[in-house]
Design an enzyme around this catalytic site. Structure first.
Site, mmCIF file in Angstrom:
data_model
loop_
_atom_site.group_PDB
_atom_site.id
_atom_site.type_symbol
_atom_site.label_atom_id
_atom_site.label_comp_id
_atom_site.label_asym_id
_atom_site.label_seq_id
_atom_site.Cartn_x
_atom_site.Cartn_y
_atom_site.Cartn_z
ATOM 1 N N ASP A 93 -16.914 43.245 -29.310
ATOM 2 C CA ASP A 93 -16.317 42.298 -30.249
ATOM 3 C C ASP A 93 -16.742 40.876 -29.925
ATOM 4 O OD1 ASP A 93 -14.969 41.951 -27.902
ATOM 5 O OD2 ASP A 93 -12.985 42.426 -28.698
ATOM 6 N N HIS A 415 -21.330 50.930 -29.995
ATOM 7 C CA HIS A 415 -20.235 50.301 -30.747
ATOM 8 C C HIS A 415 -20.195 48.830 -30.333
ATOM 9 C CE1 HIS A 415 -16.298 50.325 -32.807
ATOM 10 N NE2 HIS A 415 -15.916 49.490 -31.861
ATOM 11 N N ASP A 467 -23.069 60.384 -29.982
ATOM 12 C CA ASP A 467 -23.667 59.053 -30.138
ATOM 13 C C ASP A 467 -23.374 58.537 -31.542
ATOM 14 O OD1 ASP A 467 -25.099 56.754 -29.852
ATOM 15 O OD2 ASP A 467 -27.068 57.701 -29.723
ATOM 16 N N GLU A 476 -18.628 52.459 -26.654
ATOM 17 C CA GLU A 476 -18.521 51.005 -26.472
ATOM 18 C C GLU A 476 -18.702 50.613 -25.012
ATOM 19 O OE1 GLU A 476 -15.748 47.337 -27.976
ATOM 20 O OE2 GLU A 476 -14.738 49.205 -27.469
#
Length: 496
Positions: A93, A415, A467, A476
């Protein structure tokens, strides 16, 4: 820690994020032989450190090696008249969470202190020092007064509902802080631990900077200790579940190591009743980190630390296969498995402790430890730790590396926002919140930017890995997974 896994799942669901990026380095080297795989540990170390350049926030330096990244979040803190530029994006993020960032910096510094010569021997010490300094500089800026500490930049909920590059994100850059009225002992103490550990790293090469780090560390420790209150009451994300006693012991241990001042040792001895037997080492629970540091002091003659040394041994017994008091099981393929939410964070941190603990035993000529009727030598502890590193690098049932860019098979759908959206250098048009979700988050294509060195959350309890960008629990990466791995891979460059 019962709520821990629930929190991680909720947090990661809300984050919908993944780290990845293209750096100018060769693929990981894995040479075949008639025996076990022969991994290039120096290459793995270089990539584990390089990962942090892909996580940088702020004005990037001319020495930046991860070329798909650009400057970002240059106005962080501006509305509050404080400079909060820099630091690291936590995972996939665009939020800067101070507590796990500080923990990552602590782990990187511990690696630099414990394995300085090994890391230097493969020409990575300067890069590691830069990674540490990038985090430490942010923490210095965030500590604006003796009792004011900024702990987060970015609105987690808003950020996690969008899928944008950090370079052109437009979600709110909300800031959070703790002070005497709204304390967060865990975070203040972790910042103190990170800065005191970093002060040791820079003591020989930049005495003035080292002194500044130590001064802030002492001030932060006083703030944490004199204004006790759990961060669970002042946080939106990454809340505390294990209490703040572990961070206070962890910080005091590093302050004693950095300053040599007896008051910190006295503090630890007076409060060693806080020490608990644990089976994990994480951003929330630092007990075994403090215990391992202080076990060295015990063997050096500080016999008042006997309880803490015994608690450290209990951790080893909790994770070693064959131990009568084993608590953490392994997958069928041999991976330590604590919980199914970014499990490799616990594997890498446990492995780091195993390596350092075995080294402490060797340094002090200790034969080993007893776990009930089982006995483990330093060599056996180190040997098991090595299997965990090898599993992550490719010796596993999936026959893949869980480090991006290492080996021929590794995760391609990290991710991670910045990795999954084309670089602003090749796609300068803005990618908005919803466009990012529809065009890139939901895409079945590999990430366009290879985030070299990123270690993902890892396989499930049956050694299976999907994956898929949407599988945040397994696909992530985070800063603290890599930070712990830096020490573990460095240990394999050492003889013992």
């Amino acid at each position: 820690m019962g709520y821990h896994s629930v929190f991680i799942a909720v947090f990661l669901w809300s984050s919908m994020v993944c780290h990845n990026g293209l750096a100018m380095m060769d693929d990981g080297k894995l040479t075949s032989s008639s025996g076990p795989p022969n991994y290039d540990y120096a290459d793995a170390l270089a990539k584990a450190i390089l990962f942090f350049e892909g996580q940088r926030s702020g004005k990037l330096p001319s020495s930046q090696r991860v070329k798909w990244r650009e400057d970002s979040a240059l106005s962080d803190g501006k509305l509050q008249n404080v400079n909060l530029m820099g630091g690291y994006y936590d995972a996939g993020d665009n939020v800067k969470f101070g507590w796990p960032m500080a923990f990552s910096t602590s782990l990187l510094s511990w690696a630099a202190v414990e394995y300085e010569s090994e890391i230097s021997s493969v020409n990575q010490l300067g890069y590691l020092q830069s990674a540490i300094r990038w985090g430490a500089d942010f923490m210095l800026r965030a500590h604006t007064s003796p009792t004011t500490l900024y702990t987060q930049v970015g609105d987690g909920n808003a950020d996690h509902n969008c899928w944008e590059r950090p370079e052109d994100m437009d979600t709110p850059r909300t800031v959070y802080k703790i002070d005497a009225n709204s304390p967060g002992t865990e975070v203040a103490a972790e910042y103190a631990a990170a800065l005191s550990a970093a002060s040791i790293v820079f003591k020989k090469i930049d005495a003035k900077y080292s002194s500044t780090l130590l001064s802030h560390s002492k001030s932060l420790f006083d703030f944490a200790d004199k204004n006790r209150g759990s961060y669970s009451g002042s946080c939106p994300f990454y809340c505390s579940y294990s209490g703040y006693q572990d961070e206070l012991l962890w910080a005091a241990a590093w302050l004693y190591k950095a300053s040599g001042e007896s008051k910190y040792l006295s503090y630890i001895i007076s409060n060693q009743g806080w020490s608990q037997t644990v089976s994990e080492f994480s951003w929330d629970n630092k007990f075994v980190g403090a215990q391992t540091l202080l076990t060295e002091e015990f063997y050096g003659g500080k016999k008042d630390l006997a309880k803490i040394k015994t608690d450290a041994e209990s951790f080893i017994c909790a994770v070693m296969p064959g131990s009568n008091s084993r608590q953490i099981k392994t997958t069928p393929g041999g991976l330590l498995f604590t919980r199914d939410s970014s499990n490799l964070q616990y594997t890498t941190s446990s492995t780091m402790v195993l390596f350092i603990f075995s080294r402490i035993l060797n340094r002090n000529h200790i034969n080993g430890i007893n776990c009930g009727s089982s006995h483990f030598t330093a060599s056996q502890i180190r040997g098991f730790a090595k299997t965990q590193v090898e599993y992550i690098l490719g010796k596993n049932p999936m026959k893949m590396s869980y480090m991006v860019g290492f080996g021929s098979k590794y995760p391609k759908q990290l991710h991670h926002r910045g990795s999954s959206i084309p670089s602003i250098k090749v796609h300068p048009a803005k990618v908005g919140c919803n466009a990012g979700l529809s065009d890139y988050y939901n895409s079945a294509n590999p990430n366009p930017n290879t985030h070299v060195g990123a270690i993902v959350g890892g396989p499930d309890s049956n050694d299976r890995f999907n994956d898929a960008r949407s599988d945040y629990s397994h696909a992530e990466p985070t800063t603290y997974i890599n930070a712990a791995f830096v020490a573990s891979i460095s240990a394999l460059l050492a003889k013992t």
